[in-house]
Design a protein around this motif. Structure first.
Motif, PDB file in Angstrom:
ATOM      1  N   ASN A  90     -54.037   8.132  60.827  1.00 15.60           N
ATOM      2  CA  ASN A  90     -54.549   6.784  60.591  1.00 15.60           C
ATOM      3  C   ASN A  90     -53.621   5.929  59.741  1.00 15.60           C
ATOM      4  OD1 ASN A  90     -56.975   7.441  61.958  1.00 15.60           O
ATOM      5  ND2 ASN A  90     -57.709   8.437  60.112  1.00 15.60           N
ATOM      6  N   LYS A  91     -52.508   6.496  59.303  1.00 16.97           N
ATOM      7  CA  LYS A  91     -51.586   5.752  58.440  1.00 16.97           C
ATOM      8  C   LYS A  91     -50.995   4.584  59.214  1.00 16.97           C
ATOM      9  CE  LYS A  91     -51.354   8.636  54.804  1.00 16.97           C
ATOM     10  NZ  LYS A  91     -52.203   8.311  53.687  1.00 16.97           N
ATOM     11  N   ARG A  92     -51.124   3.405  58.620  1.00 20.58           N
ATOM     12  CA  ARG A  92     -50.641   2.182  59.250  1.00 20.58           C
ATOM     13  C   ARG A  92     -49.570   1.564  58.370  1.00 20.58           C
ATOM     14  NH1 ARG A  92     -54.661  -2.165  58.805  1.00 20.58           N
ATOM     15  NH2 ARG A  92     -53.237  -3.249  57.436  1.00 20.58           N
ATOM     16  N   TYR A 155     -40.220   5.931  58.654  1.00 20.45           N
ATOM     17  CA  TYR A 155     -40.518   5.280  57.380  1.00 20.45           C
ATOM     18  C   TYR A 155     -41.709   5.955  56.701  1.00 20.45           C
ATOM     19  CZ  TYR A 155     -41.519   1.802  53.858  1.00 20.45           C
ATOM     20  OH  TYR A 155     -41.735   1.187  52.649  1.00 20.45           O
ATOM     21  N   ILE A 156     -42.763   6.192  57.445  1.00 23.95           N
ATOM     22  CA  ILE A 156     -43.963   6.822  56.871  1.00 23.95           C
ATOM     23  C   ILE A 156     -43.639   8.206  56.323  1.00 23.95           C
ATOM     24  CG2 ILE A 156     -46.223   7.803  57.447  1.00 23.95           C
ATOM     25  CD1 ILE A 156     -46.630   5.325  59.286  1.00 23.95           C
ATOM     26  N   LEU A 157     -42.916   9.017  57.082  1.00 24.04           N
ATOM     27  CA  LEU A 157     -42.564  10.361  56.606  1.00 24.04           C
ATOM     28  C   LEU A 157     -41.740  10.290  55.322  1.00 24.04           C
ATOM     29  CD1 LEU A 157     -41.732  12.175  59.951  1.00 24.04           C
ATOM     30  CD2 LEU A 157     -43.681  12.640  58.438  1.00 24.04           C
ATOM     31  N   LEU A 158     -40.765   9.399  55.289  1.00 26.54           N
ATOM     32  CA  LEU A 158     -39.945   9.268  54.089  1.00 26.54           C
ATOM     33  C   LEU A 158     -40.753   8.724  52.912  1.00 26.54           C
ATOM     34  CD1 LEU A 158     -36.648   7.989  55.709  1.00 26.54           C
ATOM     35  CD2 LEU A 158     -37.044  10.233  54.679  1.00 26.54           C
ATOM     36  N   PHE A 159     -41.665   7.829  53.192  1.00 32.56           N
ATOM     37  CA  PHE A 159     -42.560   7.300  52.164  1.00 32.56           C
ATOM     38  C   PHE A 159     -43.380   8.434  51.550  1.00 32.56           C
ATOM     39  CE2 PHE A 159     -46.464   5.444  50.593  1.00 32.56           C
ATOM     40  CZ  PHE A 159     -46.066   4.253  50.009  1.00 32.56           C
ATOM     41  N   LEU A 160     -43.917   9.310  52.400  1.00 30.74           N
ATOM     42  CA  LEU A 160     -44.729  10.433  51.913  1.00 30.74           C
ATOM     43  C   LEU A 160     -43.880  11.435  51.126  1.00 30.74           C
ATOM     44  CD1 LEU A 160     -47.014  10.932  55.038  1.00 30.74           C
ATOM     45  CD2 LEU A 160     -47.617   9.851  52.855  1.00 30.74           C
ATOM     46  N   GLU A 168     -43.875   5.700  43.195  1.00 34.02           N
ATOM     47  CA  GLU A 168     -45.154   5.025  43.463  1.00 34.02           C
ATOM     48  C   GLU A 168     -45.033   4.105  44.670  1.00 34.02           C
ATOM     49  OE1 GLU A 168     -48.235   5.571  42.281  1.00 34.02           O
ATOM     50  OE2 GLU A 168     -47.187   7.278  41.420  1.00 34.02           O
ATOM     51  N   ASN A 169     -43.897   3.495  44.830  1.00 31.79           N
ATOM     52  CA  ASN A 169     -43.598   2.759  46.059  1.00 31.79           C
ATOM     53  C   ASN A 169     -42.237   3.268  46.506  1.00 31.79           C
ATOM     54  OD1 ASN A 169     -41.816   1.494  44.336  1.00 31.79           O
ATOM     55  ND2 ASN A 169     -43.074  -0.330  44.106  1.00 31.79           N
ATOM     56  N   MET A 170     -41.613   2.618  47.417  1.00 32.91           N
ATOM     57  CA  MET A 170     -40.387   3.203  47.959  1.00 32.91           C
ATOM     58  C   MET A 170     -39.160   2.331  47.749  1.00 32.91           C
ATOM     59  SD  MET A 170     -40.547   6.200  48.874  1.00 32.91           S
ATOM     60  CE  MET A 170     -39.015   6.371  49.732  1.00 32.91           C
ATOM     61  N   PRO A 171     -38.785   2.071  46.488  1.00 27.67           N
ATOM     62  CA  PRO A 171     -37.535   1.329  46.310  1.00 27.67           C
ATOM     63  C   PRO A 171     -36.314   2.021  46.896  1.00 27.67           C
ATOM     64  CG  PRO A 171     -38.390   2.128  44.206  1.00 27.67           C
ATOM     65  CD  PRO A 171     -39.418   2.436  45.256  1.00 27.67           C
ATOM     66  N   PRO A 172     -36.261   3.365  46.980  1.00 28.92           N
ATOM     67  CA  PRO A 172     -35.071   3.958  47.599  1.00 28.92           C
ATOM     68  C   PRO A 172     -34.904   3.562  49.068  1.00 28.92           C
ATOM     69  CG  PRO A 172     -36.260   5.611  46.359  1.00 28.92           C
ATOM     70  CD  PRO A 172     -37.130   4.388  46.424  1.00 28.92           C
ATOM     71  N   LEU A 173     -36.001   3.284  49.756  1.00 26.49           N
ATOM     72  CA  LEU A 173     -35.883   2.864  51.153  1.00 26.49           C
ATOM     73  C   LEU A 173     -35.530   1.383  51.242  1.00 26.49           C
ATOM     74  CD1 LEU A 173     -38.760   4.706  53.027  1.00 26.49           C
ATOM     75  CD2 LEU A 173     -36.322   5.099  53.209  1.00 26.49           C
ATOM     76  N   ASP A 174     -36.118   0.582  50.379  1.00 28.27           N
ATOM     77  CA  ASP A 174     -35.822  -0.843  50.339  1.00 28.27           C
ATOM     78  C   ASP A 174     -35.801  -1.426  51.753  1.00 28.27           C
ATOM     79  OD1 ASP A 174     -35.326  -3.230  49.049  1.00 28.27           O
ATOM     80  OD2 ASP A 174     -33.152  -2.979  49.146  1.00 28.27           O
ATOM     81  N   SER A 175     -36.896  -1.217  52.465  1.00 24.25           N
ATOM     82  CA  SER A 175     -36.978  -1.632  53.859  1.00 24.25           C
ATOM     83  C   SER A 175     -36.919  -3.142  54.012  1.00 24.25           C
ATOM     84  CB  SER A 175     -38.282  -1.104  54.471  1.00 24.25           C
ATOM     85  OG  SER A 175     -38.409  -1.556  55.799  1.00 24.25           O
ATOM     86  N   ARG A 176     -36.154  -3.570  54.982  1.00 25.12           N
ATOM     87  CA  ARG A 176     -36.124  -4.982  55.368  1.00 25.12           C
ATOM     88  C   ARG A 176     -37.154  -5.273  56.450  1.00 25.12           C
ATOM     89  NH1 ARG A 176     -30.549  -5.537  57.625  1.00 25.12           N
ATOM     90  NH2 ARG A 176     -31.327  -7.565  58.282  1.00 25.12           N
ATOM     91  N   PHE A 178     -40.329  -3.186  56.959  1.00 24.74           N
ATOM     92  CA  PHE A 178     -41.709  -2.794  56.659  1.00 24.74           C
ATOM     93  C   PHE A 178     -42.102  -3.105  55.228  1.00 24.74           C
ATOM     94  CE2 PHE A 178     -40.455   0.279  60.017  1.00 24.74           C
ATOM     95  CZ  PHE A 178     -41.328  -0.167  61.003  1.00 24.74           C
ATOM     96  N   GLU A 179     -43.384  -3.365  55.049  1.00 31.39           N
ATOM     97  CA  GLU A 179     -43.936  -3.506  53.710  1.00 31.39           C
ATOM     98  C   GLU A 179     -43.766  -2.202  52.960  1.00 31.39           C
ATOM     99  OE1 GLU A 179     -44.943  -6.197  52.329  1.00 31.39           O
ATOM    100  OE2 GLU A 179     -45.288  -7.531  54.002  1.00 31.39           O
ATOM    101  N   ASP A 180     -43.688  -2.257  51.657  1.00 32.55           N
ATOM    102  CA  ASP A 180     -43.486  -1.067  50.846  1.00 32.55           C
ATOM    103  C   ASP A 180     -44.805  -0.383  50.492  1.00 32.55           C
ATOM    104  OD1 ASP A 180     -40.741  -1.198  50.884  1.00 32.55           O
ATOM    105  OD2 ASP A 180     -40.636  -2.445  49.101  1.00 32.55           O
ATOM    106  N   TYR A 181     -45.719  -0.377  51.420  1.00 33.98           N
ATOM    107  CA  TYR A 181     -46.977   0.338  51.251  1.00 33.98           C
ATOM    108  C   TYR A 181     -47.433   0.820  52.612  1.00 33.98           C
ATOM    109  CZ  TYR A 181     -49.058  -3.918  53.051  1.00 33.98           C
ATOM    110  OH  TYR A 181     -49.355  -4.999  53.845  1.00 33.98           O
ATOM    111  N   ILE A 182     -48.288   1.802  52.581  1.00 37.17           N
ATOM    112  CA  ILE A 182     -48.852   2.341  53.814  1.00 37.17           C
ATOM    113  C   ILE A 182     -50.366   2.374  53.634  1.00 37.17           C
ATOM    114  CG2 ILE A 182     -49.022   4.391  55.280  1.00 37.17           C
ATOM    115  CD1 ILE A 182     -46.132   4.984  54.512  1.00 37.17           C
TER     116      ILE A 182
END
Length: 183
Positions: A90-92, A155-160, A168-176, A178-182
């Motif tokens: 259900n992760k969006r 992105y979701i796998l790396l976020f997890l 707490e959020n994903m500054p290492p990904l710094d996605s252009r 996706f939002e930095d939340y799931i």
């Protein structure tokens, strides 16, 4: 894998793949009307992203299970991840500005439906010039929709995994993209 390796290699690989997806928007707008658009570039992207997903999911399994061996294919890996993350299906994840807001729930059908983006990836990987029941070539499954679902999954796998390391959020990904939340 430790936190430094995670950021240095996994997040860096993600950024490279994400940038290539975003570069494709110069030619194919990220719009649901274009989801069926296929190309050789999307073949390369889908193969690369899904290969990374397969590897990252195995690394995540090692993090969450001390007795992890070689679990097997992606379905078995995802099942093990679900034991730690029961709501994975259900992760969006949502795209962010300047892109039109779109939501992806990429793990929703992964293990139980042959029409999932992962199933299409396997058809491209193993039988690219084969045809489906409708006479459509498998390489045409290398389309914008499948690429977007695949990059969202990565992105979701790396976020997890980042959560496992205490982010707490994903500054290492710094996605252009996706939002930095799931959700």
């Amino acid at each position: 894998m430790d936190k430094t390796i995670f950021v240095k290699y996994y997040c860096a690989n993600y950024k490279i793949l994400e940038n290539k997806v975003i570069e494709s928007f110069d030619y194919v707008s990220m719009d649901p009307d274009n989801y069926a658009t296929f190309s050789v570039n999307y073949i390369l992207l889908l193969l690369s992203i899904c290969s990374e997903i397969d590897f990252v999911s195995g690394e995540y399994c090692k993090l969450i299970s001390s007795d992890y061996g070689n679990v097997g294919g992606i379905i078995q890996k995802i099942e093990l991840i679900i034991s730690k993350q029961p709501n994975l299906h259900n992760k969006r994840i949502d795209t962010k500005a300047p892109f039109e807001k779109q939501s992806f729930v990429p793990f929703a059908k992964l293990e139980k439906d042959n029409s999932s983006w992962w199933s299409d990836y396997n058809k491209i990987k193993h039988n690219r010039t084969g045809k489906d029941n409708n006479g459509r070539y498998n390489y045409k499954k290398a389309n914008l929709k499948n690429v977007l679902h695949a990059i969202a999954s990565l992105y979701i796998l790396l976020f997890l995994i980042g959560k496992e390391f205490g982010y707490e959020n994903m500054p290492p990904l710094d996605s252009r993209l996706f939002e930095d939340y799931i959700i």
